[in-house]
Structures are given as structure tokens and as C-alpha cells.
Design a protein around this motif. Structure first.
Motif, PDB file in Angstrom:
ATOM      1  N   GLY A   1     -23.054   4.207 -18.816  1.00  0.00           N
ATOM      2  CA  GLY A   1     -24.357   3.688 -19.032  1.00  0.00           C
ATOM      3  C   GLY A   1     -25.151   2.793 -18.804  1.00  0.00           C
ATOM      4  N   SER A   2     -24.794   1.935 -17.747  1.00  0.00           N
ATOM      5  CA  SER A   2     -25.132   1.006 -17.365  1.00  0.00           C
ATOM      6  C   SER A   2     -25.962   2.070 -16.205  1.00  0.00           C
ATOM      7  CB  SER A   2     -24.471   0.398 -16.255  1.00  0.00           C
ATOM      8  OG  SER A   2     -25.441  -0.763 -14.944  1.00  0.00           O
ATOM      9  N   LEU A   3     -25.502   3.043 -15.361  1.00  0.00           N
ATOM     10  CA  LEU A   3     -26.448   4.351 -14.468  1.00  0.00           C
ATOM     11  C   LEU A   3     -27.558   4.188 -14.863  1.00  0.00           C
ATOM     12  CD1 LEU A   3     -23.310   5.169 -12.427  1.00  0.00           C
ATOM     13  CD2 LEU A   3     -25.121   3.876 -11.137  1.00  0.00           C
ATOM     14  N   THR A   4     -27.250   4.988 -16.137  1.00  0.00           N
ATOM     15  CA  THR A   4     -28.108   5.661 -16.543  1.00  0.00           C
ATOM     16  C   THR A   4     -29.084   4.424 -17.367  1.00  0.00           C
ATOM     17  OG1 THR A   4     -27.073   5.670 -18.824  1.00  0.00           O
ATOM     18  CG2 THR A   4     -27.216   7.417 -17.401  1.00  0.00           C
ATOM     19  N   CYS A   5     -28.639   2.994 -17.741  1.00  0.00           N
ATOM     20  CA  CYS A   5     -29.933   2.430 -18.352  1.00  0.00           C
ATOM     21  C   CYS A   5     -31.078   1.779 -17.226  1.00  0.00           C
ATOM     22  CB  CYS A   5     -28.880   1.074 -19.142  1.00  0.00           C
ATOM     23  SG  CYS A   5     -30.523  -0.086 -19.702  1.00  0.00           S
ATOM     24  N   ASN A   6     -30.138   1.055 -15.843  1.00  0.00           N
ATOM     25  CA  ASN A   6     -30.960   0.382 -14.530  1.00  0.00           C
ATOM     26  C   ASN A   6     -31.687   1.538 -14.463  1.00  0.00           C
ATOM     27  OD1 ASN A   6     -30.283  -2.175 -14.455  1.00  0.00           O
ATOM     28  ND2 ASN A   6     -28.187  -1.268 -14.289  1.00  0.00           N
ATOM     29  N   ALA A   7     -31.302   3.018 -14.551  1.00  0.00           N
ATOM     30  CA  ALA A   7     -31.719   4.502 -13.921  1.00  0.00           C
ATOM     31  C   ALA A   7     -33.912   4.394 -14.467  1.00  0.00           C
ATOM     32  CB  ALA A   7     -31.539   5.440 -13.502  1.00  0.00           C
TER      33      ALA A   7
END
Length: 144
Positions: free
Chosen positions: A12-18
Motif C-alpha cells: 500500500g505504501s509503495l503504490t501510494c507513494n508511486a
């Protein structure tokens, strides 16, 4: 359940920051501004104007985002339960984005909001929440 919690938070953090980085670039801004704005709670609203990656703004923004994702992942994990059926998983996932957005922007003092409104339109913020939720759902599914 810990594996699911960790996976939901991480992906979730990876997709959000991306999404934050990509949308900032799409707007013609520096990619850093997409994550730097989240540091506004510590350094003030001018964080959204910082065009370079640095520890003070980018590090704080990304770390804050990860902490927020962990917070939401706990609720997501609890709402899913031990063995969620497909319908329950879909309903919980669909509800998470709007619930998080309402809590972040209506129930949270302005100083502690994600700060995305300093850089993005409401539609773009909706895309960020969608990316966050999609990543969390993917993480939860992969952890099964």
C-alpha cells in the motif's frame, strides 16, 4: 494476520507513494513535491514547494506515509477478519478509501492531514487513495 498486515502496509505504501510521485510529474511539478507535501505537519506548508528530495522533507513525508499506511492497515486487517470471503474482502476494500479520506480530511486537524491538498486536486487525491487501497488489497491477497 501479521504477514497480511505487513504486506498491506508495504505494498500500500509503495503504490501510494508511486501515485504521489507520478501525479506530481504529470502536473509538471517535481516528483519530490508529491511526497514532500506530507512533511507539512512537521515543517509547515512550504514543504509542498520543495522541489528536491532530501531527508527533512522527503524522508519525513515517506516515513509519515508509511506510518499512516500501517495505521490504516490495522483497521483493514481487523475489518477483513481471519478468513474473509470474496464479497467481504471486496466490500471492505471499497469502503476503505472513502473512510480513510473522510477521516484524514474531515476528522483530523489540518496540521495532521496528509497534506496532499497542497499539491493535488481532489480528483488526484482520490486517485492516490485508490492506489493506496489497491496496494493494500494486493498485499493482503498476496499474504494469504
Amino acid at each position: 494476520m501479521r504477514t497480511r498486515l505487513f504486506a498491506s502496509t508495504l505494498i500500500g505504501s509503495l503504490t501510494c507513494n508511486a501515485a504521489l510521485l507520478a501525479l506530481a510529474c504529470k502536473r509538471g511539478l517535481s516528483a519530490a513535491q508529491g511526497v514532500n507535501c506530507t512533511a507539512h505537519w512537521l515543517v509547515g506548508p512550504k514543504a509542498a514547494d520543495i522541489r528536491d528530495f532530501d531527508l527533512k522533507h522527503s524522508g519525513t513525508g515517506i516515513a509519515t506515509n508509511i506510518a499512516a499506511l500501517l495505521f490504516w492497515s490495522v483497521f483493514y486487517d481487523l475489518a477483513l477478519g481471519r478468513k474473509p470471503g470474496r464479497i467481504r474482502a471486496v466490500l471492505v476494500t471499497l469502503a476503505l478509501g472513502p473512510v480513510a479520506a473522510l477521516a484524514d480530511y474531515k476528522a483530523t486537524p489540518k496540521r495532521f492531514t496528509p497534506g496532499w491538498e497542497l499539491v493535488f486536486s481532489k480528483k488526484e487525491m482520490g486517485l492516490v487513495y485508490a492506489a493506496m487501497v489497491a496496494g493494500m488489497a494486493l498485499g493482503a491477497r498476496r499474504a494469504r
